[in-house]
Scaffold this motif. Sequence first.
Motif, PDB file in Angstrom:
ATOM      1  N   ALA A  30       0.835  -1.206   0.000  1.00 35.33           N
ATOM      2  CA  ALA A  30       0.000   0.000   0.000  1.00 35.33           C
ATOM      3  C   ALA A  30       0.867   1.253   0.000  1.00 35.33           C
ATOM      4  O   ALA A  30       0.563   2.241  -0.679  1.00 35.33           O
ATOM      5  N   ALA A  31       1.960   1.211   0.764  1.00 36.39           N
ATOM      6  CA  ALA A  31       2.879   2.350   0.792  1.00 36.39           C
ATOM      7  C   ALA A  31       3.512   2.565  -0.580  1.00 36.39           C
ATOM      8  O   ALA A  31       3.669   3.704  -1.042  1.00 36.39           O
ATOM      9  N   LEU A  32       3.859   1.460  -1.241  1.00 38.36           N
ATOM     10  CA  LEU A  32       4.427   1.543  -2.587  1.00 38.36           C
ATOM     11  C   LEU A  32       3.429   2.179  -3.552  1.00 38.36           C
ATOM     12  O   LEU A  32       3.779   3.075  -4.336  1.00 38.36           O
ATOM     13  N   ALA A  33       2.168   1.723  -3.474  1.00 39.72           N
ATOM     14  CA  ALA A  33       1.131   2.267  -4.359  1.00 39.72           C
ATOM     15  C   ALA A  33       0.874   3.740  -4.059  1.00 39.72           C
ATOM     16  O   ALA A  33       0.714   4.558  -4.978  1.00 39.72           O
ATOM     17  N   ALA A  34       0.817   4.084  -2.768  1.00 41.32           N
ATOM     18  CA  ALA A  34       0.552   5.473  -2.391  1.00 41.32           C
ATOM     19  C   ALA A  34       1.651   6.399  -2.899  1.00 41.32           C
ATOM     20  O   ALA A  34       1.376   7.504  -3.391  1.00 41.32           O
ATOM     21  N   LYS A  35       2.886   5.946  -2.790  1.00 41.63           N
ATOM     22  CA  LYS A  35       4.000   6.777  -3.249  1.00 41.63           C
ATOM     23  C   LYS A  35       4.012   6.886  -4.769  1.00 41.63           C
ATOM     24  O   LYS A  35       4.219   7.967  -5.330  1.00 41.63           O
ATOM     25  N   ARG A  36       3.736   5.784  -5.438  1.00 43.94           N
ATOM     26  CA  ARG A  36       3.788   5.771  -6.901  1.00 43.94           C
ATOM     27  C   ARG A  36       2.654   6.576  -7.519  1.00 43.94           C
ATOM     28  O   ARG A  36       2.843   7.275  -8.518  1.00 43.94           O
ATOM     29  N   PHE A  37       1.456   6.477  -6.919  1.00 40.78           N
ATOM     30  CA  PHE A  37       0.280   7.129  -7.504  1.00 40.78           C
ATOM     31  C   PHE A  37      -0.146   8.371  -6.726  1.00 40.78           C
ATOM     32  O   PHE A  37      -1.276   8.831  -6.840  1.00 40.78           O
ATOM     33  N   PHE A  38       0.764   8.888  -5.898  1.00 39.75           N
ATOM     34  CA  PHE A  38       0.541  10.134  -5.158  1.00 39.75           C
ATOM     35  C   PHE A  38      -0.687  10.040  -4.248  1.00 39.75           C
ATOM     36  O   PHE A  38      -1.496  10.966  -4.166  1.00 39.75           O
ATOM     37  N   GLY A  39      -0.821   8.909  -3.572  1.00 35.04           N
ATOM     38  CA  GLY A  39      -1.920   8.735  -2.628  1.00 35.04           C
ATOM     39  C   GLY A  39      -1.739   9.612  -1.402  1.00 35.04           C
ATOM     40  O   GLY A  39      -0.612   9.909  -0.988  1.00 35.04           O
ATOM     41  N   THR A  40      -2.840  10.029  -0.821  1.00 34.61           N
ATOM     42  CA  THR A  40      -2.784  10.913   0.345  1.00 34.61           C
ATOM     43  C   THR A  40      -3.153  10.203   1.645  1.00 34.61           C
ATOM     44  O   THR A  40      -3.131  10.809   2.706  1.00 34.61           O
ATOM     45  N   GLY A  41      -3.500   8.922   1.559  1.00 32.60           N
ATOM     46  CA  GLY A  41      -3.850   8.189   2.766  1.00 32.60           C
ATOM     47  C   GLY A  41      -3.980   6.707   2.478  1.00 32.60           C
ATOM     48  O   GLY A  41      -4.085   6.289   1.320  1.00 32.60           O
ATOM     49  N   ILE A  42      -3.945   5.909   3.522  1.00 32.58           N
ATOM     50  CA  ILE A  42      -4.121   4.459   3.415  1.00 32.58           C
ATOM     51  C   ILE A  42      -5.257   4.054   4.346  1.00 32.58           C
ATOM     52  O   ILE A  42      -5.248   4.397   5.535  1.00 32.58           O
ATOM     53  N   ILE A  43      -6.230   3.350   3.815  1.00 35.32           N
ATOM     54  CA  ILE A  43      -7.352   2.844   4.611  1.00 35.32           C
ATOM     55  C   ILE A  43      -7.244   1.326   4.631  1.00 35.32           C
ATOM     56  O   ILE A  43      -7.302   0.673   3.584  1.00 35.32           O
ATOM     57  N   TYR A  44      -7.082   0.763   5.809  1.00 36.51           N
ATOM     58  CA  TYR A  44      -6.872  -0.674   5.967  1.00 36.51           C
ATOM     59  C   TYR A  44      -8.109  -1.252   6.651  1.00 36.51           C
ATOM     60  O   TYR A  44      -8.394  -0.937   7.804  1.00 36.51           O
ATOM     61  N   VAL A  45      -8.850  -2.088   5.935  1.00 36.09           N
ATOM     62  CA  VAL A  45     -10.121  -2.616   6.426  1.00 36.09           C
ATOM     63  C   VAL A  45      -9.947  -4.082   6.802  1.00 36.09           C
ATOM     64  O   VAL A  45      -9.380  -4.865   6.033  1.00 36.09           O
ATOM     65  N   LEU A  46     -10.448  -4.453   7.972  1.00 34.38           N
ATOM     66  CA  LEU A  46     -10.305  -5.818   8.475  1.00 34.38           C
ATOM     67  C   LEU A  46     -11.676  -6.425   8.779  1.00 34.38           C
ATOM     68  O   LEU A  46     -12.605  -5.708   9.156  1.00 34.38           O
ATOM     69  N   PRO A  47     -11.806  -7.743   8.641  1.00 33.06           N
ATOM     70  CA  PRO A  47     -13.114  -8.380   8.861  1.00 33.06           C
ATOM     71  C   PRO A  47     -13.463  -8.600  10.326  1.00 33.06           C
ATOM     72  O   PRO A  47     -14.631  -8.775  10.658  1.00 33.06           O
ATOM     73  N   PHE A  48     -12.455  -8.593  11.208  1.00 29.86           N
ATOM     74  CA  PHE A  48     -12.716  -8.882  12.615  1.00 29.86           C
ATOM     75  C   PHE A  48     -12.014  -7.856  13.500  1.00 29.86           C
ATOM     76  O   PHE A  48     -10.867  -7.480  13.248  1.00 29.86           O
ATOM     77  N   ILE A  49     -12.695  -7.423  14.554  1.00 25.11           N
ATOM     78  CA  ILE A  49     -12.103  -6.476  15.491  1.00 25.11           C
ATOM     79  C   ILE A  49     -10.878  -7.077  16.169  1.00 25.11           C
ATOM     80  O   ILE A  49      -9.923  -6.375  16.496  1.00 25.11           O
ATOM     81  N   SER A  50     -10.889  -8.397  16.366  1.00 25.25           N
ATOM     82  CA  SER A  50      -9.780  -9.052  17.060  1.00 25.25           C
ATOM     83  C   SER A  50      -8.456  -8.891  16.323  1.00 25.25           C
ATOM     84  O   SER A  50      -7.383  -9.053  16.915  1.00 25.25           O
ATOM     85  N   LEU A  51      -8.512  -8.563  15.034  1.00 20.89           N
ATOM     86  CA  LEU A  51      -7.286  -8.408  14.254  1.00 20.89           C
ATOM     87  C   LEU A  51      -6.754  -6.980  14.261  1.00 20.89           C
ATOM     88  O   LEU A  51      -5.615  -6.735  13.857  1.00 20.89           O
ATOM     89  N   VAL A  52      -7.571  -6.034  14.714  1.00 19.23           N
ATOM     90  CA  VAL A  52      -7.223  -4.627  14.543  1.00 19.23           C
ATOM     91  C   VAL A  52      -5.987  -4.237  15.339  1.00 19.23           C
ATOM     92  O   VAL A  52      -5.083  -3.570  14.825  1.00 19.23           O
ATOM     93  N   GLU A  53      -5.941  -4.616  16.607  1.00 21.30           N
ATOM     94  CA  GLU A  53      -4.819  -4.206  17.453  1.00 21.30           C
ATOM     95  C   GLU A  53      -3.485  -4.651  16.871  1.00 21.30           C
ATOM     96  O   GLU A  53      -2.532  -3.873  16.791  1.00 21.30           O
ATOM     97  N   GLN A  54      -3.425  -5.911  16.466  1.00 20.87           N
ATOM     98  CA  GLN A  54      -2.178  -6.457  15.925  1.00 20.87           C
ATOM     99  C   GLN A  54      -1.765  -5.726  14.650  1.00 20.87           C
ATOM    100  O   GLN A  54      -0.601  -5.345  14.479  1.00 20.87           O
ATOM    101  N   ASN A  55      -2.719  -5.532  13.750  1.00 21.90           N
ATOM    102  CA  ASN A  55      -2.408  -4.874  12.484  1.00 21.90           C
ATOM    103  C   ASN A  55      -2.075  -3.399  12.678  1.00 21.90           C
ATOM    104  O   ASN A  55      -1.203  -2.853  12.001  1.00 21.90           O
ATOM    105  N   ALA A  56      -2.774  -2.753  13.609  1.00 21.36           N
ATOM    106  CA  ALA A  56      -2.507  -1.341  13.872  1.00 21.36           C
ATOM    107  C   ALA A  56      -1.117  -1.150  14.462  1.00 21.36           C
ATOM    108  O   ALA A  56      -0.447  -0.146  14.202  1.00 21.36           O
ATOM    109  N   GLU A  57      -0.678  -2.107  15.254  1.00 21.40           N
ATOM    110  CA  GLU A  57       0.667  -2.021  15.833  1.00 21.40           C
ATOM    111  C   GLU A  57       1.730  -2.062  14.735  1.00 21.40           C
ATOM    112  O   GLU A  57       2.705  -1.297  14.763  1.00 21.40           O
ATOM    113  N   VAL A  58       1.531  -2.948  13.761  1.00 19.46           N
ATOM    114  CA  VAL A  58       2.470  -3.026  12.635  1.00 19.46           C
ATOM    115  C   VAL A  58       2.428  -1.729  11.829  1.00 19.46           C
ATOM    116  O   VAL A  58       3.469  -1.166  11.467  1.00 19.46           O
ATOM    117  N   ALA A  59       1.210  -1.243  11.552  1.00 22.02           N
ATOM    118  CA  ALA A  59       1.069  -0.005  10.783  1.00 22.02           C
ATOM    119  C   ALA A  59       1.728   1.164  11.502  1.00 22.02           C
ATOM    120  O   ALA A  59       2.349   2.032  10.877  1.00 22.02           O
TER     121      ALA A  59
END
Length: 362
Positions: free
Chosen positions: A289-318
């Motif tokens: 996503a970072a590669l795409a944002a930089k290449r196509f001049f993106g202004t933000g990244i929206i990361y959507v997850l199917p379960f709340i239980s995954l959010v904390e872990q993924n947000a920590e990496v982000a």
Amino acid sequence: MRGKPCSHPSKLLEDHLINTKNIALSIAGHYGLSLSEKEQAALLLHDLGKAHPAFQKRLCRACPDAGSCPQVCRKSPPDQVYTGHAAPSASLAMAYTKDVVLSEAIRRHHGALQDLNEVKAYWVNGTYADRVKELEAIYSWPGAAALELWEQVPRSWLENFPGEDDWYNLCFDLLEMDMPGDDPQAMSKLWIDLRKIYSLLVAADRWDAAVGKEWQTDGLNIEPLRIQGFLETIKDKAQELGRGGLAQWRTAIYDQVLGHAGEKMTAPGLYTLTLPTGAGKTLIGLSTAALAAKRFFGTGIIYVLPFISLVEQNAEVAGQLFGQVQEDHHLAYQDIDELKQYSEDVPRQEFLSFFRYWDAPV
């Protein structure tokens, strides 16, 4: 016409309406979206129903400038019952724009969106007399000229409102005759259009109420060295835990996928990534996503997850990759002590933390 109505204590209604439109334009422009003239007109009409004597009387209780307001703004005749400002504002938007998507976004901007059957029940099966009664209580005022929607501000909001037959025909045609119910793609587009204007309206409306200044964002800051440093940290931890082989396997997959992404992503579009469990999809997905944002001049990244239980872990990496990350699911539980570290205005910051304003880059 009557005196000056306010949208919030000490804020003129016309100022709030104009601010909301301008904030929505800023958010939309930042994310590469555009707003048509009709959409902008709807934004200017979204709170017109606040020009109701009962609502103004309620505002005066908390307003330090109440003594300077015209008395007429605070008088509420017994027959003018206040049932909310969203519905009459939506009716005016429907008459002005003849667009049910925009009108429905206004009607529901203080609540949740409804399904199509509920929407039809309100607009098609609703009583015309109720719409008229709501609008009779909303007064016109000279400051409405600042909205620049009319050559001359109507003395009554019923002046240009459709007659009973025309109103029923308008609502019926929009929701029954013209609704592309047999075309899933067209219906999906209508739903996306509704979600877009609804999200922009709610965010802009609340931003002006809570922050009271121009919308701003820190912007997306992609630092390749930061990403590379995080990768090295992961490798080192794996080595310490005796998982060097797993780390090498993940690194090889990471390099291979990012290499393919660099070759395949030649234009904005829909791309998929399929990997086995444990291969590091979170890190690879965010890096891609970072590669795409930089290449196509993106202004933000929206990361959507199917379960709340995954959010904390993924947000920590982000957070390790990008720094500033907003997690939507747990905002209501933000630590007050943590807020105090960043601002003395804890109540305001706590209020802001309850809602998505699209100002965080990730």
